[in-house]
Design an enzyme around this catalytic site. Structure first.
Site, mmCIF file in Angstrom:
data_model
loop_
_atom_site.group_PDB
_atom_site.id
_atom_site.type_symbol
_atom_site.label_atom_id
_atom_site.label_comp_id
_atom_site.label_asym_id
_atom_site.label_seq_id
_atom_site.Cartn_x
_atom_site.Cartn_y
_atom_site.Cartn_z
ATOM 1 N N ASP A 112 0.833 -1.202 0.000
ATOM 2 C CA ASP A 112 0.000 0.000 0.000
ATOM 3 C C ASP A 112 0.868 1.252 0.000
ATOM 4 O O ASP A 112 0.607 2.213 -0.733
ATOM 5 C CB ASP A 112 -0.922 -0.011 1.226
ATOM 6 C CG ASP A 112 -1.831 1.206 1.255
ATOM 7 O OD1 ASP A 112 -2.641 1.374 0.322
ATOM 8 O OD2 ASP A 112 -1.714 2.011 2.197
ATOM 9 N N LYS A 168 1.359 4.260 -3.003
ATOM 10 C CA LYS A 168 1.304 5.703 -2.739
ATOM 11 C C LYS A 168 2.591 6.390 -3.181
ATOM 12 O O LYS A 168 2.559 7.485 -3.761
ATOM 13 C CB LYS A 168 1.060 5.954 -1.255
ATOM 14 C CG LYS A 168 -0.319 5.510 -0.772
ATOM 15 C CD LYS A 168 -0.480 5.701 0.727
ATOM 16 C CE LYS A 168 -1.853 5.251 1.193
ATOM 17 N NZ LYS A 168 -2.037 5.401 2.651
#
Length: 816
Positions: free
Chosen positions: A675, A679
């Site tokens: 994750d 980003k």
């Protein structure tokens, strides 16, 4: 002197006749009144049907019986109310016999001569006017009925005649003389010197009233209908349409000619020539002001309304042989005039290669045949390559006297139609610049009309939302919409949630979805859906500037963003899957958004409500360059590593973060580091690095595949095996006055995410308890970096970030 005309919709039943009689007698108490009546509602259509049936050899008597039943029923209801109507009764008896005789002849001839057609069609007004005269006299009022020899035709056309207003003046004055205060006339026709009726064309009763007003130099003319007046658009299609207080003669002419069925465009000519004001009023709501048509409109308005006319066909002649040839347009107009076909609009290409004109659909066949006959030589020798007809078209017209003084209206008009996903086939504007007309496919006309009305008559910034995904973030967003409703209204912003979808069902509102009950409504009224259903919403509801908000994590949905953008939707994405897909798709989304003038917003992809993307884009636009970046980009890992600092065992820290709702249902999704890698990839791409996800160097918090055979309930016990390892690393960092943090870095074009020991007194060292932080060293921000810090996870801040993106998509109102 006052002229009053009552249309068929005002005479649909006994209540309508009584309401009209009350209006007439109120006016007659102050001045003399000439009353013009249309046929009862539906009667003229039945008469036309009877003629058609007779020509085709069918049973016209059934249609006649329907007419007789309708009119006889009205007489019976009048009699039961105590009002005797002898003149109308006698007329009805004779009419039924006469109509049967005429239609027998039509059946034998297999055609209906214009003279006979005029006689048959005029009987509806003959009955209704006699009935009104009887009713007024039965109520004790001084009323007189007159035939329309007082409105003598000015030409010999039996189906579309003009009134000789100069000749009508003394006849009307003579008819008004005497002790009666009310003169009742049938509309729609005038009687010639032989006493035979000649029709006055479509909506001829309006023209009858206008001609009488001009002949008598009346104070005013009133047209009474079942609507309140002219609207900014057809209220049956555009729910937000407003009734206009006033319009000029020219504006009324354009609105009426192109579809506003309020007053006949033909009727406006005698009124305008004589300078007589005309009021459009509602028979059933006589207290309402209605719309005043006059010359001296007081309120300067750039755009008055948007009208639409259905059932139009466009006809195009094209060919190289038309260039430089004198008289082509004249021959086109003459060919159609000889067939009594009215041209709605005509345009010619600047190269003289083609001429396009529009006629009514039911006249398209005759028009094409007439043009083919006129241009037979040119077609034979290839000077004209062909005559093409496109049927099922509509004309959308923007009308306003003030348009000639305002720049950019045509651009906004066309932009609004384009934004609705509608293709414009023909554009026409007159030299007076008080109207711009476009031709579109009929099936797209309603969408175009709604979009244009929003563009020119919405005085608020406009947002239409289709929400996909109504879980934690989506539901919170809807709550924020509700709580901010009054604030948005105070800021002249209008937010309408048009559709809500979860993975199973789609709920679409015809206007806007009631947010108080959206969950129950979605469950009760929602239906299974596909991507095509989402795309269809825009045209279905005629949305000008719709925005799809994706609050899912669905990769398949993210892969549809280019499709959404190409079909006229803005996209606001909380879902980061699109921006971390291939670099090719990343570019394609931005190119598609620019090509279709749509917005793609994704502020929450990196830091929830933190303005990370906007800050980066602003720095780059201002010419700054990123030298290095370091950031804590996961709220869940921020929480876990903060607890490690406080002495928690690793497994206990993960367990508590789970209980507090900071992690995914399976915390391995957070501990994998992917994750954070996604980003970081988004940030890298924002600053111009062309990288794929596999280019990010990832050190996971726990090894990939750790305890792969354990479910989430067993995971914590399995994580205890790592407690000592993490305790050792924490102690080692502490010995150097450092703390462990999970950090994403960009340095020298290289991107990595890893567990790092950082000084506690540095910006990233103090970030914990679910906070995110970004440290940017740029050409402008050095040696002291730009630091963005705050909560980067949670439904409230994520929904707020999505809301902020949505506000940036708002359609701004036109300041007219």
């Amino acid at each position: 002197m006052l002229i009053q005309k009552f249309g068929g919709s005002s005479l649909a039943d006994m209540d309508g006749f009584i309401a009209a009689a009350s209006i007439i007698t109120d006016a007659a108490s102050n001045e003399k009144v000439v009353v013009v009546l249309s046929a009862m509602f539906g009667v003229t259509d039945l008469l036309e049907s009877a003629i058609k049936t007779a020509v085709e050899g069918g049973d016209f008597k059934t249609v006649l019986d329907s007419i007789n039943k309708k009119e006889q029923g009205m007489l019976e209801r009048m009699a039961s109310a105590g009002w005797d109507c002898p003149v109308a009764t006698e007329f009805l008896q004779l009419q039924h016999q006469r109509l049967a005789s005429r239609l027998e002849g039509v059946t034998l001839l297999e055609q209906c001569p214009a003279e006979v057609q005029a006689e048959i069609l005029s009987t509806g007004e003959g009955f209704s006017s006699r009935l009104m005269s009887d009713l007024l006299r039965a109520q004790g009022h001084a009323a007189r009925w007159s035939n329309t020899d007082v409105l003598p035709p000015a030409n010999e056309s039996y189906l579309d005649s003009l009134v000789d207003i100069e000749a009508a003046a003394p006849r009307l004055q003579q008819a008004m003389s005497g002790d009666h205060s009310i003169l009742v006339l049938p509309g729609f026709y005038g009687c010639n010197a032989s006493g035979k009726p000649q029709l006055l064309g479509r909506n001829g009763s309006d023209y009858s009233a206008a001609s009488a007003a001009a002949a008598l130099q009346a104070r005013s003319c009133e047209i009474w209908k079942d609507v309140d007046g002219f609207f900014t658009a057809d209220p049956r299609i555009v729910a937000s349409a407003k009734c206009l207080d006033e319009v000029s003669y020219e504006e009324a002419m354009e609105l009426s000619f192109f579809g506003a069925k309020v007053i006949s465009a033909k009727a406006l000519t005698p009124l305008m020539s004589a300078g007589i004001p005309c009021s459009i009023k509602n028979t059933y709501h006589p207290d309402k002001a209605g719309t005043l048509i006059h010359a001296g409109t007081e309120k300067p308005t750039v755009v008055r309304g948007v009208s639409h006319l259905d059932d139009v066909a466009s006809i195009t002649l094209q060919g190289g042989g038309m260039r430089g040839r004198v008289g082509v347009a004249r021959r086109v107009m003459e060919a159609l005039a000889n067939q009594s076909i009215s041209v709605l609009l005509i345009v010619q290409s600047s190269s003289e290669y083609s001429i396009t004109l529009c006629v009514r659909s039911d006249e398209a066949g005759r028009a094409r045949a007439a043009l083919a006959d006129t241009f037979h030589f040119e077609l034979l020798h290839g000077l004209i390559s062909g005559i093409s007809v496109m049927d099922q078209r509509s004309v959308i017209t923007l009308v306003g006297d003030g348009m000639r003084h305002y720049r950019g209206l045509a651009a906004r008009f066309l932009s609004a139609i384009s934004a609705a996903g509608v293709n414009v086939e023909v554009i026409a504007q007159g030299s007076t610049e008080c109207a711009i007309a476009v031709v579109v496919e009929k099936r797209t006309a309603h969408a175009a009309l709604r979009a244009c009305h929003t563009a020119f008559f919405s005085h608020t910034s406009h947002m239409d939302v289709i929400l996909l995904g109504c879980g934690n973030v989506g539901a919170t967003l809807l709550q924020q919409f509700q709580s901010q409703d009054s604030t948005l209204a105070a800021g002249h912003k209008a937010l309408h949630v048009r559709a809500i979808a979860n993975s199973r069902k789609l709920l679409v509102g015809h206007d806007t979805i009631e947010l108080e009950s959206w969950q129950q409504d979605l469950e009760d009224r929602g239906t299974a859906w596909t991507m095509d259903d989402i795309i269809a919403i825009r045209k279905q509801l005629g949305l000008l500037n719709p925005t799809i908000i994706d609050c899912t994590s669905d990769e398949g949905l993210a892969n549809q963003y280019t499709n959404f953008l190409a079909n006229g939707f803005n996209v606001v994405a909380a879902n980061k899957k699109a921006n971390t897909a291939s670099m090719a798709y990343y570019r394609e989304m931005r190119v598609t958004a620019a090509r279709h003038f749509r917005k793609f917003m994704y502020e929450t992809n990196v830091g929830a409500g933190l303005p990370i993307i906007d800050t980066l884009q602003s720095l780059i636009r201002s010419g700054d360059e990123l030298n290095s970046f370091g950031g804590i980009l996961s709220g869940s890992l921020s929480m876990i590593f903060g607890m490690l600092e406080d002495g928690f065992a690793f497994s206990d820290a993960v367990d508590k973060a789970m209980q507090l709702g900071f992690t995914e249902p399976d915390p391995r999704d957070d501990l994998s580091g992917m994750d954070v890698a996604r980003k970081l990839l988004i940030i890298a791409r924002e600053i111009g690095l062309e990288l794929e996800l596999e280019d990010i160097e990832v050190e996971p918090v726990i090894e990939f595949g750790f305890a792969a055979d354990a479910d989430s309930s067993e995971l914590i016990s399995r994580l205890k095996a790592l407690d000592d390892t993490f305790a050792t690393r924490v102690d080692a960092a502490k010995a150097e006055a450092k703390v462990l943090r999970y950090i994403g870095r960009i340095e020298d074009g290289r991107c990595s995410v890893s567990v790092d020991a950082v000084p506690k007194d540095k910006p990233l060292g103090s970030i914990r308890d679910g906070e995110n932080a970004l440290v940017l060293h740029t050409r402008y921000y050095q040696p002291i970096p730009l630091v963005l810090r705050g909560y980067g996870a949670g439904a409230d801040v994520t929904a707020a970030g999505v809301f902020g993106d949505l506000l940036r998509t708002a359609w701004r109102p036109l300041d007219l």
